[in-house]
Scaffold this active site. Structure first.
Site, PDB file in Angstrom:
ATOM      1  N   GLY A 220       0.853  -1.168   0.013  1.00  0.00           N
ATOM      2  CA  GLY A 220      -0.014  -0.087  -0.020  1.00  0.00           C
ATOM      3  C   GLY A 220       0.769   1.347  -0.081  1.00  0.00           C
ATOM      4  N   GLY A 222       2.041   5.339   1.053  1.00  0.00           N
ATOM      5  CA  GLY A 222       2.309   6.150   2.116  1.00  0.00           C
ATOM      6  C   GLY A 222       3.284   5.654   3.132  1.00  0.00           C
ATOM      7  N   LEU A 249       3.911  -2.394   2.435  1.00  0.00           N
ATOM      8  CA  LEU A 249       3.344  -1.702   3.703  1.00  0.00           C
ATOM      9  C   LEU A 249       2.692  -2.763   4.696  1.00  0.00           C
ATOM     10  CD1 LEU A 249       2.719   1.405   4.504  1.00  0.00           C
ATOM     11  CD2 LEU A 249       0.338   0.809   3.627  1.00  0.00           C
ATOM     12  N   GLY A 292       9.440   3.558   0.199  1.00  0.00           N
ATOM     13  CA  GLY A 292      10.380   4.744   0.633  1.00  0.00           C
ATOM     14  C   GLY A 292      10.676   4.776   1.831  1.00  0.00           C
ATOM     15  N   PHE A 293      10.203   3.709   2.585  1.00  0.00           N
ATOM     16  CA  PHE A 293      10.322   3.431   4.120  1.00  0.00           C
ATOM     17  C   PHE A 293      10.863   2.089   4.610  1.00  0.00           C
ATOM     18  CE2 PHE A 293       7.038   6.560   3.606  1.00  0.00           C
ATOM     19  CZ  PHE A 293       7.405   7.736   4.429  1.00  0.00           C
ATOM     20  N   ASP A 335       5.230 -10.966  -5.464  1.00  0.00           N
ATOM     21  CA  ASP A 335       4.362 -11.338  -6.521  1.00  0.00           C
ATOM     22  C   ASP A 335       5.071 -11.251  -7.909  1.00  0.00           C
ATOM     23  OD1 ASP A 335       3.882  -8.799  -5.647  1.00  0.00           O
ATOM     24  OD2 ASP A 335       2.715  -8.599  -7.420  1.00  0.00           O
TER      25      ASP A 335
HETATM   26  N1  LIG Z   1       5.760  -1.854  -0.838  1.00  0.00           N
HETATM   27  C1  LIG Z   1       4.919  -1.035  -0.349  1.00  0.00           C
HETATM   28  O1  LIG Z   1       3.594  -1.790  -0.080  1.00  0.00           O
HETATM   29  C2  LIG Z   1       5.093   0.388  -0.238  1.00  0.00           C
HETATM   30  C3  LIG Z   1       5.185   0.566   1.087  1.00  0.00           C
HETATM   31  C4  LIG Z   1       5.225   2.091   1.770  1.00  0.00           C
HETATM   32  N2  LIG Z   1       4.428   2.937   1.034  1.00  0.00           N
HETATM   33  C5  LIG Z   1       6.791   2.736   1.331  1.00  0.00           C
HETATM   34  O2  LIG Z   1       6.764   3.363   0.844  1.00  0.00           O
HETATM   35  O3  LIG Z   1       7.707   2.166   1.981  1.00  0.00           O
END
Ligand SMILES: NC(=O)CC[C@H](N)C(=O)O
Length: 359
Positions: A220, A222, A249, A292-293, A335
């Site tokens: 997801g 963010g 996420l 991004g995290f 996946d």
């Molecule tokens: N791969 C994902 O589900 C992205 C996770 C989260 N949004 C991130 O940027 O780290």
């Protein structure tokens, strides 16, 4: 083709040519190094409110097909390329990239010096940008860009408002949708799972009432620290009771649920060729990334969790497994959509875990 501009909050301006929709949009600008699979990237809901820059010089050569969507309604805010292919050829092709972006109201800009732009993004990190028509008052456009506040309630905007099934005859799996990419459903369909997808606000009780053999927490958009606390509480209950596989996420939420801290990556990972070391088998595989995290490695309580996977480029944590509960997670996209397929084996591990009933 008409002129269009990408402006960035640091004051820079990139001039290019319009394709796709002519909408004016705002978003965070991120770059991806994928060489194939632009359709999967553009339709991945992790890019909600983001403008995607492709480092691959030409995008669009195989058009858009019916089998490669990762969502029905993509919510990225733009596509930036060096060149968009004038002709697209592929026996599965249904639309050109240009036609598809027009239908989805997503603007594109071609003719951008993407190498210069990406070099800049490497130094600024994530930065806000806007795609605009030529304007007389550029200062006003910059003021608007600087003033815009992008929502941090992104999961709420992309998660399904209603539960839906993806029937099969095998294992009964609940997928909690935080911004689900369809590659996860494809992997479960290939293994004949009987799937129910629930929205992000699903409680542990609503999950247990479906009597699942296993639960997946999806990818997801963010910052995982902005996830509603209910998601974390739900994971804390579910992981003790039912085999759990958390992705992207979902992995970050699983880490938070088990006491880890999350930090921002100094350089985001978006691409399909990151080498990943599996600590357990000592094997290296290539995996597709969008993050991004990341989980702060110093915050992992080794009494509860094992770090199962590392990224070999920046040594970031890429997988976790609980020592006491039947629960594991990966940061990358198992996946493999798009990307090398070896990571799909993790779905087989999840199937085995469900067969053993979590033992
Ligand atoms: N791969 C994902 O589900 C992205 C996770 C989260 N949004 C991130 O940027 O780290």
């Amino acid at each position: 083709m008409a002129d269009r501009y990408l402006i960035l909050e640091d004051g820079s301006v990139f001039k290019g040519k319009a394709f796709g929709s002519r909408a004016t949009t705002f978003g965070e600008v991120v770059f991806t190094t994928v060489m194939t699979g632009y359709q999967q990237v553009i339709t991945n809901q992790i890019y909600h409110n983001q403008i995607i820059v492709f480092s691959e010089p030409t995008i669009g050569a195989v058009g858009i097909d019916r089998a490669s969507y990762e969502s029905v309604d993509p919510t990225c805010k733009g596509v930036i390329v060096r060149d968009v292919a004038a002709v697209s050829i592929n026996r599965r092709r249904r639309l050109s990239l240009d036609e598809y972006l027009k239908r989805q109201n997503i603007p594109g800009i071609s003719g951008i010096d993407t190498r210069a732009l990406i070099k800049k993004l490497r130094s600024t990190g994530t930065i806000k940008g806007s795609i605009i028509d030529p304007v007389k008052d550029l200062e006003h456009a910059f003021d608007q860009l600087r003033a815009i506040v992008l929502t941090n309630q992104q999961v709420n905007q992309v998660s399904t408002p209603k539960a839906f099934p993806n029937p099969g005859n095998g294992k009964n799996v609940v997928v909690v949708d935080l911004g689900l990419k369809y590659g996860i459903l494809r992997q479960l369909s290939q293994r004949d799972c009987n799937v129910t997808v629930l929205g992000y606000s699903a409680t542990a009780d609503s999950i247990f009432s479906l009597d699942p053999d296993g639960v997946i927490i999806s990818t997801g958009p963010g910052n995982p620290r902005d996830l509603p606390p209910e998601v974390i509480e739900m994971i804390q209950i579910v992981e003790r009771n039912i085999p759990l596989f958390a992705i992207g996420l979902g992995h970050e939420a699983f880490a938070i649920a088990n006491g880890c801290e999350i930090m921002e990556l100094s350089s985001e990972h978006h691409g399909s060729n990151h080498p990943i070391l599996s600590v357990i088998t000592d094997e290296i595989m290539y995996a597709s990334h969008g993050q991004g995290f990341t989980v702060d490695p110093n915050s992992v309580d080794r009494n509860d969790l094992i770090v199962t996977h590392y990224d070999l480029i920046d040594h970031s944590v890429q997988g976790l497994r609980h020592r006491d509960f039947p629960a594991f997670s990966v940061q990358f996209f198992p996946d493999s959509s798009p990307g090398p397929t070896e990571a799909t084996e993790l779905f087989d591990e999840f199937m085995e875990m469900m067969t053993r009933g979590g033992r």
